[in-house]
Design a protein around this motif. Structure first.
Motif, mmCIF file in Angstrom:
data_model
loop_
_atom_site.group_PDB
_atom_site.id
_atom_site.type_symbol
_atom_site.label_atom_id
_atom_site.label_comp_id
_atom_site.label_asym_id
_atom_site.label_seq_id
_atom_site.Cartn_x
_atom_site.Cartn_y
_atom_site.Cartn_z
ATOM 1 N N GLY A 98 0.840 -1.193 0.000
ATOM 2 C CA GLY A 98 0.000 0.000 0.000
ATOM 3 C C GLY A 98 0.870 1.237 0.000
ATOM 4 N N ASP A 99 1.688 1.347 -1.028
ATOM 5 C CA ASP A 99 2.638 2.438 -1.102
ATOM 6 C C ASP A 99 3.136 2.522 -2.531
ATOM 7 N N SER A 100 3.140 3.713 -3.094
ATOM 8 C CA SER A 100 3.433 3.834 -4.519
ATOM 9 C C SER A 100 4.871 3.450 -4.864
ATOM 10 N N HIS A 101 5.785 3.495 -3.908
ATOM 11 C CA HIS A 101 7.182 3.185 -4.235
ATOM 12 C C HIS A 101 7.503 1.699 -4.246
ATOM 13 N N THR A 102 6.458 0.895 -4.326
ATOM 14 C CA THR A 102 6.654 -0.552 -4.438
ATOM 15 C C THR A 102 7.393 -0.905 -5.731
ATOM 16 N N THR A 150 15.517 7.722 3.187
ATOM 17 C CA THR A 150 14.342 7.305 2.389
ATOM 18 C C THR A 150 14.555 5.998 1.619
ATOM 19 N N CYS A 151 13.445 5.539 1.033
ATOM 20 C CA CYS A 151 13.482 4.298 0.260
ATOM 21 C C CYS A 151 14.209 4.470 -1.061
ATOM 22 N N THR A 152 14.516 5.712 -1.446
ATOM 23 C CA THR A 152 15.308 5.937 -2.654
ATOM 24 C C THR A 152 16.794 5.825 -2.326
ATOM 25 N N GLY A 170 13.397 5.107 9.533
ATOM 26 C CA GLY A 170 12.005 5.460 9.226
ATOM 27 C C GLY A 170 11.942 6.349 8.001
ATOM 28 N N CYS A 171 10.719 6.715 7.614
ATOM 29 C CA CYS A 171 10.530 7.578 6.450
ATOM 30 C C CYS A 171 10.890 9.030 6.765
ATOM 31 N N SER A 172 10.656 9.406 8.006
ATOM 32 C CA SER A 172 11.117 10.690 8.512
ATOM 33 C C SER A 172 10.657 11.866 7.651
ATOM 34 N N MET A 173 11.594 12.723 7.300
ATOM 35 C CA MET A 173 11.236 13.979 6.645
ATOM 36 C C MET A 173 10.865 13.811 5.169
ATOM 37 N N CYS A 174 10.828 12.574 4.704
ATOM 38 C CA CYS A 174 10.356 12.359 3.336
ATOM 39 C C CYS A 174 8.923 12.849 3.218
ATOM 40 N N LEU A 175 8.109 12.586 4.240
ATOM 41 C CA LEU A 175 6.727 13.072 4.207
ATOM 42 C C LEU A 175 6.257 13.586 5.547
ATOM 43 N N ALA A 176 7.171 13.626 6.539
ATOM 44 C CA ALA A 176 6.903 14.341 7.789
ATOM 45 C C ALA A 176 5.654 13.859 8.522
ATOM 46 N N SER A 206 15.454 12.318 -1.089
ATOM 47 C CA SER A 206 14.171 11.625 -1.239
ATOM 48 C C SER A 206 13.694 11.656 -2.691
ATOM 49 N N ASN A 207 12.413 11.414 -2.920
ATOM 50 C CA ASN A 207 11.931 11.242 -4.277
ATOM 51 C C ASN A 207 10.823 12.208 -4.694
ATOM 52 N N ARG A 208 10.317 13.017 -3.769
ATOM 53 C CA ARG A 208 9.211 13.908 -4.144
ATOM 54 C C ARG A 208 9.470 15.317 -3.641
HETATM 55 S S1 SF4 Z 1 10.631 6.905 2.430
HETATM 56 FE FE1 SF4 Z 1 9.177 8.351 1.573
HETATM 57 S S2 SF4 Z 1 8.630 7.593 -0.399
HETATM 58 FE FE2 SF4 Z 1 9.618 5.931 0.710
HETATM 59 S S3 SF4 Z 1 7.951 4.773 1.651
HETATM 60 FE FE3 SF4 Z 1 8.614 6.291 3.126
HETATM 61 S S4 SF4 Z 1 7.322 8.062 2.775
HETATM 62 FE FE4 SF4 Z 1 7.115 6.740 0.992
#
Ligand code: SF4
Lengths: 487, 217
Positions: free
Chosen positions: A130-134, A349-351, A409-415, A431-433
């Protein structure tokens, strides 16, 4: 229609049947679960009194809300809503017998970092989350798709998603990356060329010498941002690099079983006779590092390029987007991004939150100090990454340079946790966005770049060419070079 | 949920939400996703865009959260002006970015029953289908004309016909396009894919058993 591509083969292998609405029912070989998009799905499952169909194929961890300061991980979490989400996740996975990598496990982290490093993601699988970066998982030659909460319910209840087959675009990446230019730059270049919606209706198959040269972590970064290019998934055919990476990982079989598995992995690769719906070639020879100048990931330039003017774009929508971007970023056309003031540096981040990302950033930071005006966070993508970095002493390099060294964690990628931009701060981010508001402040400004570039920006307090910190004889760009181009 | 929820047409007053590349972070900012149900999502729909500049951010610079009382004042965002509307009219690449179903859930709970747009991001369109919200695409000029018409006729009715793939308002009929899978799913009332796929469970088990990476149960 494509034929004999990895995508076609993996799709066929996982297709259960065609549904009356024309979609295919596709078996999901690996389903990854996190706290934000799953509680509503579990609730719907229970409402219908369904069990989880394939509990062994589901794995959960917590990432989006995870506090990244060690003392804030004490339970109950100080933030009531986060605690509620985390407890709901723990309850759901407990009740349904799903393996969970929580804080205590030492393996917690971003789903797209955790699954590859544990060997859960393997070639020829279908992966959903349930996450677009799959899309990230495509680095192994699997098909990774991001899904919504109703589809998570579908996967829990039936092990399947209803899906439409996409077209396949092969992206041939030719040339050799120069020193200080990375996988992140390749994918930013691809998005610059093909646009943020260029991939709509497609999956991207990345190939060519520059992709083959990449280690798995670089391939993960490329596939990760397929979604930023509008593609539903992106993948790279597996090869020896893939198999060597997998060997010995926790969820990968050993010995004879490994060899058998490898036969399957080899069998799903795009054939010599593969037919693609589209082929695009991109040459990365002589490419400079890229940074975004705008508010979507396609608004990106090489360091040697000037910030474009709205009228440089053919499409009306691109012109309007450029106008909004220039206004938000407070930039003028023709300007260089070099020297653009930076308040915050964010690594993770996941990137780009894997060991090699921190290694290259540490190379830049070794014996250097970050600017007094910069707030800098290094957030490993997983606790495994953190541990490996610490074993190599990288944490000390970051701390001595003035970075905060955090938990995973995802942290400041989406706060969604406490890590956030404030006011109109500018963040150099791995990050990616770079969407408006993405990093937690509506006025905040995000400049996407590679980890080396983030580290260099932290040192200078502005966007700068990281290559001058990495080597004496690497090519570098200075603002005057850019003005010449602009004339 | 039953299988006989055929959705052939949706109608009501419209709300224009102009702008290209409106991402799901704008539709439903991430900080409001910290709830384990979708129940309150309507309140957070376009939270930042609907409030004045300092909205959502307190004077000390900290952020408003869902339990924060000091929300900014509502501005003239269309969602504030077209309360009660059922048909949202958007431009290109609507719903790009994060896959969060919170975004279409928030729109649905706010009152949106159907969306007309120039184009939609794929995951967003998929999520709409899962929720039984028709998403129909039409050309730029047609969409902009409809947005203008709604501004001038806030009480006027807009109807999406999923079968005929048309949008009708006033005297005008726009011929648009509904994705085939979405059309069949909605018209045949089989957009609830869980029920549909659950009936194939034994076939699923056979497919899984053929895959070399699935351990025999
Ligand atoms: S790091 Fe960012 S892009 Fe990756 S899963 Fe977490 S919130 Fe989504």
């Amino acid at each position: 229609m494509s034929e004999h591509t990895l995508y076609d083969t993996v799709w066929e292998n996982h297709k259960v049947t065609e549904l009356p609405n024309g979609q295919d029912q596709l078996f999901v070989g690996l389903h990854l679960i996190h706290e934000v998009t799953s509680p509503q799905a579990f609730a719907m499952l229970e409402e219908r009194e369904h069990e989880v169909a394939f509990p062994d194929r589901n794995f959960a961890t917590t990432d989006h809300i995870a506090p990244t300061e060690a003392e804030k991980r004490e339970r109950p979490l100080s933030d009531g809503e986060s605690e509620e989400m985390l407890s709901a996740l723990e309850r759901n996975v407990g009740e349904h017998g799903i393996t969970y990598f929580g804080f205590e496990s030492g393996k917690q982290g971003i789903t797209h970092v955790v699954a590859p490093e544990l060997g859960l993601t393997q070639p020829g699988m279908t992966v959903a989350c349930g996450d677009s970066h799959t899309a990230t998982h495509g680095a192994f030659g699997s098909i990774g798709v991001g899904v919504g909460t109703s589809q998570i319910r579908d996967i829990l209840a039936t092990g399947c998603i209803a899906a439409d087959k996409q077209q396949v675009r092969h992206i041939e990446v030719e040339g050799t990356l120069g020193e200080g230019v990375y996988a992140k730059d390749i994918i930013l270049k691809i998005i610059q060329k093909l646009g943020v919606d260029g991939g709509v209706g497609h999956v991207y198959e990345y190939g060519g010498p520059a992709i083959r040269e990449l280690e798995m972590e670089g391939r993960l970064a490329v596939c990760n941002m397929s979604i930023e290019g509008g593609a539903r998934a992106g993948y790279i055919n597996p090869d020896e690099t893939t198999y060597e990476y997998l060997r010995g990982r926790e969820y990968v079989p050993e010995g004879e079983a490994f060899e058998q598995r490898k036969e399957y992995w080899e069998s799903i690769k795009s054939g010599e006779d593969a037919v693609y719906d589209d082929v695009v070639t991109i040459d990365v020879d002589g490419m400079d590092p890229l940074v975004t100048w705008g508010i979507n990931p396609g608004q990106v330039i090489e360091l040697s390029e000037p910030v474009p003017a709205p009228e440089d774009f053919g499409a009306r929508t691109d012109r309007e987007a450029a106008e909004r971007a220039l206004e938000h970023m407070e930039l003028e056309p023709g300007q260089s991004m070099l020297g653009y003031n930076v308040d915050v540096a964010f690594l993770g981040t996941c990137t780009n939150g894997r060991v090699s990302d921190f290694e290259v950033a540490a190379e830049v930071l070794e014996d250097r100090q970050i600017s007094n005006d910069v707030r800098a966070l290094a957030v490993p993508g997983s606790e495994t990454v953190r541990e490996q970095c610490e074993q190599r002493g990288l944490d000390e390099v970051f701390i001595e340079a003035g970075f905060q060294w955090r938990r995973a964690g995802c942290s400041m990628c989406l706060a969604m946790n406490d890590d956030s931009l404030e006011g109109n701060e500018v963040c150099a981010s791995s990050s990616n966005r770079n969407f408006i508001g993405r990093q937690g402040s509506k006025g905040g400004r995000t400049v996407l770049m590679s980890p080396a570039m983030v580290a260099a920006a932290a040192v200078e307090g502005e966007v700068t060419d990281a290559r001058r910190f990495l080597s004496d004889d690497a090519r570098t760009v200075s603002p005057t070079d850019v003005e010449e181009v602009a004339d | 949920m039953s299988e006989d929820q055929h959705i052939t047409e949706v109608a009501g007053t419209g709300v224009p939400i102009p702008g290209d590349d409106i991402d799901t972070d704008q539709i439903l900012p991430a900080r409001f996703m910290k709830e384990v149900t979708f129940d309150n999502m309507a309140e957070y729909l376009f939270y930042d865009a609907r409030r004045d500049d300092d909205g959502g951010e307190r004077s000390d610079g900290s952020r408003a959260s869902s339990d924060d009382e000091s929300d900014g004042e509502f501005n003239d965002h269309p969602l504030n002006r077209f309360e009660g509307a059922s048909i949202a009219v958007v431009n290109t690449n609507f719903g790009c970015g994060s896959s969060r179903e919170h975004a279409p859930q928030a729109m649905m709970r706010w009152g949106v029953d159907g969306v007309v747009g120039e184009s939609f991001a794929e995951i967003f369109a998929d999520n709409c289908k899962s929720l039984g919200i028709p998403a129909i695409t039409a050309g730029h000029e047609d969409v902009v004309a409809l947005q203008e018409w709604i501004e001038a006729n806030p009480d006027g009715e807009v109807e999406i016909d999923v079968e005929k793939e048309t949008v009708t308002y006033g005297e005008t009929v726009i011929h648009g396009e509904v994705d085939d899978a979405m059309q069949e799913a909605l018209v045949d009332g089989i957009w609830d894919t869980t029920a549909l796929m659950y009936s194939n469970l034994s076939k699923v088990e056979r497919t899984a058993a053929e895959l070399p990476y699935i351990e025999a149960a």
